[in-house]
Design a protein around this motif. Structure first.
Motif, mmCIF file in Angstrom:
data_model
loop_
_atom_site.group_PDB
_atom_site.id
_atom_site.type_symbol
_atom_site.label_atom_id
_atom_site.label_comp_id
_atom_site.label_asym_id
_atom_site.label_seq_id
_atom_site.Cartn_x
_atom_site.Cartn_y
_atom_site.Cartn_z
ATOM 1 N N LEU A 81 3.299 9.019 -4.167
ATOM 2 C CA LEU A 81 2.974 7.728 -3.560
ATOM 3 C C LEU A 81 1.689 7.817 -2.752
ATOM 4 C CD1 LEU A 81 3.677 4.798 -2.831
ATOM 5 C CD2 LEU A 81 5.063 5.693 -0.946
ATOM 6 N N ASP A 82 1.524 8.925 -2.041
ATOM 7 C CA ASP A 82 0.297 9.136 -1.269
ATOM 8 C C ASP A 82 -0.921 9.151 -2.192
ATOM 9 O OD1 ASP A 82 -1.577 9.867 0.693
ATOM 10 O OD2 ASP A 82 -1.091 12.002 0.517
ATOM 11 N N ALA A 83 -0.791 9.835 -3.321
ATOM 12 C CA ALA A 83 -1.908 9.932 -4.269
ATOM 13 C C ALA A 83 -2.152 8.611 -4.998
ATOM 14 C CB ALA A 83 -1.624 11.042 -5.287
ATOM 15 N N ASN A 84 -1.125 7.757 -5.056
ATOM 16 C CA ASN A 84 -1.259 6.465 -5.741
ATOM 17 C C ASN A 84 -1.033 5.316 -4.750
ATOM 18 O OD1 ASN A 84 -1.289 7.148 -8.897
ATOM 19 N ND2 ASN A 84 0.113 8.555 -7.872
ATOM 20 N N TYR A 85 -1.636 5.441 -3.585
ATOM 21 C CA TYR A 85 -1.429 4.458 -2.523
ATOM 22 C C TYR A 85 -1.887 3.058 -2.936
ATOM 23 C CZ TYR A 85 -1.763 1.997 1.889
ATOM 24 O OH TYR A 85 -1.639 1.071 2.882
ATOM 25 N N ASP A 86 -2.840 2.957 -3.849
ATOM 26 C CA ASP A 86 -3.321 1.656 -4.304
ATOM 27 C C ASP A 86 -2.181 0.789 -4.828
ATOM 28 O OD1 ASP A 86 -5.817 2.423 -3.596
ATOM 29 O OD2 ASP A 86 -6.527 2.845 -5.639
ATOM 30 N N TRP A 87 -1.197 1.436 -5.462
ATOM 31 C CA TRP A 87 -0.037 0.705 -5.980
ATOM 32 C C TRP A 87 0.680 -0.013 -4.843
ATOM 33 C CZ3 TRP A 87 5.117 1.196 -4.687
ATOM 34 C CH2 TRP A 87 6.035 0.510 -5.518
ATOM 35 N N LEU A 88 0.919 0.693 -3.732
ATOM 36 C CA LEU A 88 1.598 0.097 -2.588
ATOM 37 C C LEU A 88 0.718 -0.944 -1.903
ATOM 38 C CD1 LEU A 88 3.978 0.007 -0.614
ATOM 39 C CD2 LEU A 88 2.948 1.944 0.600
ATOM 40 N N GLU A 89 -0.558 -0.628 -1.762
ATOM 41 C CA GLU A 89 -1.471 -1.536 -1.069
ATOM 42 C C GLU A 89 -1.554 -2.887 -1.784
ATOM 43 O OE1 GLU A 89 -5.908 -1.295 0.913
ATOM 44 O OE2 GLU A 89 -5.524 -0.200 -0.951
ATOM 45 N N ASP A 90 -1.632 -2.862 -3.107
ATOM 46 C CA ASP A 90 -1.727 -4.109 -3.866
ATOM 47 C C ASP A 90 -0.489 -4.978 -3.665
ATOM 48 O OD1 ASP A 90 -4.182 -3.347 -4.817
ATOM 49 O OD2 ASP A 90 -3.429 -2.587 -6.735
ATOM 50 N N ARG A 91 0.674 -4.363 -3.625
ATOM 51 C CA ARG A 91 1.907 -5.130 -3.454
ATOM 52 C C ARG A 91 2.103 -5.608 -2.034
ATOM 53 N NH1 ARG A 91 1.550 -2.497 -7.567
ATOM 54 N NH2 ARG A 91 2.690 -2.927 -9.501
ATOM 55 N N LEU A 92 1.599 -4.857 -1.078
ATOM 56 C CA LEU A 92 1.669 -5.313 0.317
ATOM 57 C C LEU A 92 0.799 -6.547 0.529
ATOM 58 C CD1 LEU A 92 1.588 -1.918 2.250
ATOM 59 C CD2 LEU A 92 3.517 -3.509 2.108
ATOM 60 N N LYS A 93 -0.336 -6.580 -0.145
ATOM 61 C CA LYS A 93 -1.220 -7.742 -0.019
ATOM 62 C C LYS A 93 -0.554 -9.000 -0.533
ATOM 63 C CE LYS A 93 -5.597 -5.184 -0.304
ATOM 64 N NZ LYS A 93 -6.803 -4.912 -1.125
ATOM 65 N N GLU A 94 0.309 -8.860 -1.521
ATOM 66 C CA GLU A 94 0.997 -10.015 -2.092
ATOM 67 C C GLU A 94 2.007 -10.620 -1.116
ATOM 68 O OE1 GLU A 94 2.761 -8.607 -5.664
ATOM 69 O OE2 GLU A 94 0.843 -8.255 -6.685
ATOM 70 N N LEU A 95 2.429 -9.857 -0.095
ATOM 71 C CA LEU A 95 3.413 -10.344 0.871
ATOM 72 C C LEU A 95 2.792 -11.331 1.859
ATOM 73 C CD1 LEU A 95 5.322 -7.019 1.695
ATOM 74 C CD2 LEU A 95 5.884 -8.756 -0.018
ATOM 75 N N GLY A 96 1.475 -11.300 1.994
ATOM 76 C CA GLY A 96 0.806 -12.181 2.946
ATOM 77 C C GLY A 96 0.642 -11.507 4.302
ATOM 78 N N GLY A 97 -0.156 -12.122 5.146
ATOM 79 C CA GLY A 97 -0.482 -11.516 6.428
ATOM 80 C C GLY A 97 0.472 -11.848 7.548
ATOM 81 N N ASP A 98 1.443 -12.748 7.311
ATOM 82 C CA ASP A 98 2.344 -13.165 8.377
ATOM 83 C C ASP A 98 3.696 -12.459 8.342
ATOM 84 O OD1 ASP A 98 0.469 -14.972 9.328
ATOM 85 O OD2 ASP A 98 1.152 -16.556 7.972
ATOM 86 N N ALA A 99 3.993 -11.759 7.276
ATOM 87 C CA ALA A 99 5.307 -11.145 7.133
ATOM 88 C C ALA A 99 5.473 -9.956 8.063
ATOM 89 C CB ALA A 99 5.530 -10.707 5.688
ATOM 90 N N TYR A 100 6.676 -9.803 8.589
ATOM 91 C CA TYR A 100 7.049 -8.610 9.350
ATOM 92 C C TYR A 100 7.627 -7.628 8.337
ATOM 93 C CZ TYR A 100 8.788 -5.923 13.330
ATOM 94 O OH TYR A 100 9.017 -4.932 14.265
ATOM 95 N N LYS A 127 -5.707 1.639 7.789
ATOM 96 C CA LYS A 127 -6.964 1.227 7.169
ATOM 97 C C LYS A 127 -6.791 -0.040 6.341
ATOM 98 C CE LYS A 127 -8.748 5.968 6.956
ATOM 99 N NZ LYS A 127 -9.197 7.076 6.068
ATOM 100 N N SER A 128 -5.547 -0.286 5.878
ATOM 101 C CA SER A 128 -5.288 -1.482 5.075
ATOM 102 C C SER A 128 -5.146 -2.732 5.928
ATOM 103 C CB SER A 128 -4.010 -1.293 4.252
ATOM 104 O OG SER A 128 -4.162 -0.218 3.342
ATOM 105 N N GLY A 129 -5.085 -2.564 7.253
ATOM 106 C CA GLY A 129 -4.993 -3.726 8.119
ATOM 107 C C GLY A 129 -3.736 -3.818 8.944
ATOM 108 N N PHE A 130 -2.778 -2.904 8.757
ATOM 109 C CA PHE A 130 -1.592 -2.923 9.591
ATOM 110 C C PHE A 130 -1.953 -2.489 11.008
ATOM 111 C CE2 PHE A 130 0.744 -3.294 5.724
ATOM 112 C CZ PHE A 130 1.942 -3.890 6.090
#
Length: 206
Positions: A81-100, A127-130
């Motif tokens: 997961l660390d080596a493929n963090y882009d996978w997680l980052e892309d899906r986190l962006k889909e949640l929007g900026g207001d979600a907890y 670095k992704s904004g959290f």
């Protein structure tokens, strides 16, 4: 900008139950909440899962392909997961900026105390904004404590029934706090079951 919790703790400490309870609370309050399951060995989560690591990698595939045991398989999955963090980052962006966001991580204590993969993932979340606050920014944390990514460390309440167990879990929590470098909240879980141990011989009341 999103914020939330890294939910850690030993196996069986109640991490998934905690996440489910938090989801119920936020839903009742009408607040957006998303749960990310980062435990590839947890295939029966009780909560609605917004992101599941099993969509990227499963521990059974890792164990079969690399002939690893459960512990080695979990470490491999987190390194993957660390080596493929882009996978997680892309899906986190889909949640929007207001979600907890609640990150339900594996119970293997090495991941939160000395293994580098989870620590690197937390740094990438920053670095992704959290919103993440390092331990040395105490004054900033006090002013903004409700808007930080924090670590919630669940500890089974039975550890307070014995002095040696209690000291061991204190050291475990301290090590996790120093390793993850996040605002850190220790929570005694399963406190409703502590009555079965009788008089604790401490100032803690049951």
């Amino acid at each position: 900008m999103p914020f939330g919790e890294i939910v850690c703790g030993s196996p069986g400490s109640g991490k998934s139950t905690y996440c489910y309870g938090k989801h119920q609370l936020f839903s009742a309050l009408g607040r957006p909440v998303s749960i990310v399951n980062l435990d590839p060995a947890n295939d029966s989560v009780p909560y609605p899962c917004a992101i599941d690591i099993s969509s990227l990698i499963t521990i059974q595939d890792v164990m079969n392909e690399h002939r690893l045991g459960p512990n080695g398989g979990l470490l491999y999955c987190m390194e993957y997961l660390d080596a493929n963090y882009d996978w997680l980052e892309d899906r986190l962006k889909e949640l929007g900026g207001d979600a907890y966001v609640l990150f339900d991580i594996p119970g293997q204590v090495e991941l939160s105390t000395n293994h580098e993969s989870l620590k690197r993932i937390v740094e990438k979340l920053t670095k992704s904004g959290f919103r993440v606050c390092k331990l040395n920014l105490t004054l900033y944390l006090l002013k903004n404590e409700l808007r930080q990514l924090a670590a919630v460390h669940l500890c089974d309440a039975h550890y307070v029934t014995d002095a040696s167990k209690y000291i061991s879990v204190l050291l475990l929590s301290l090590r996790a706090m120093l390793h993850l470098e996040l605002p850190h909240v220790n929570v005694l879980s399963k406190i409703d079951l502590i009555k079965q141990y009788g008089d604790l011989g401490t100032n803690i009341t049951t």
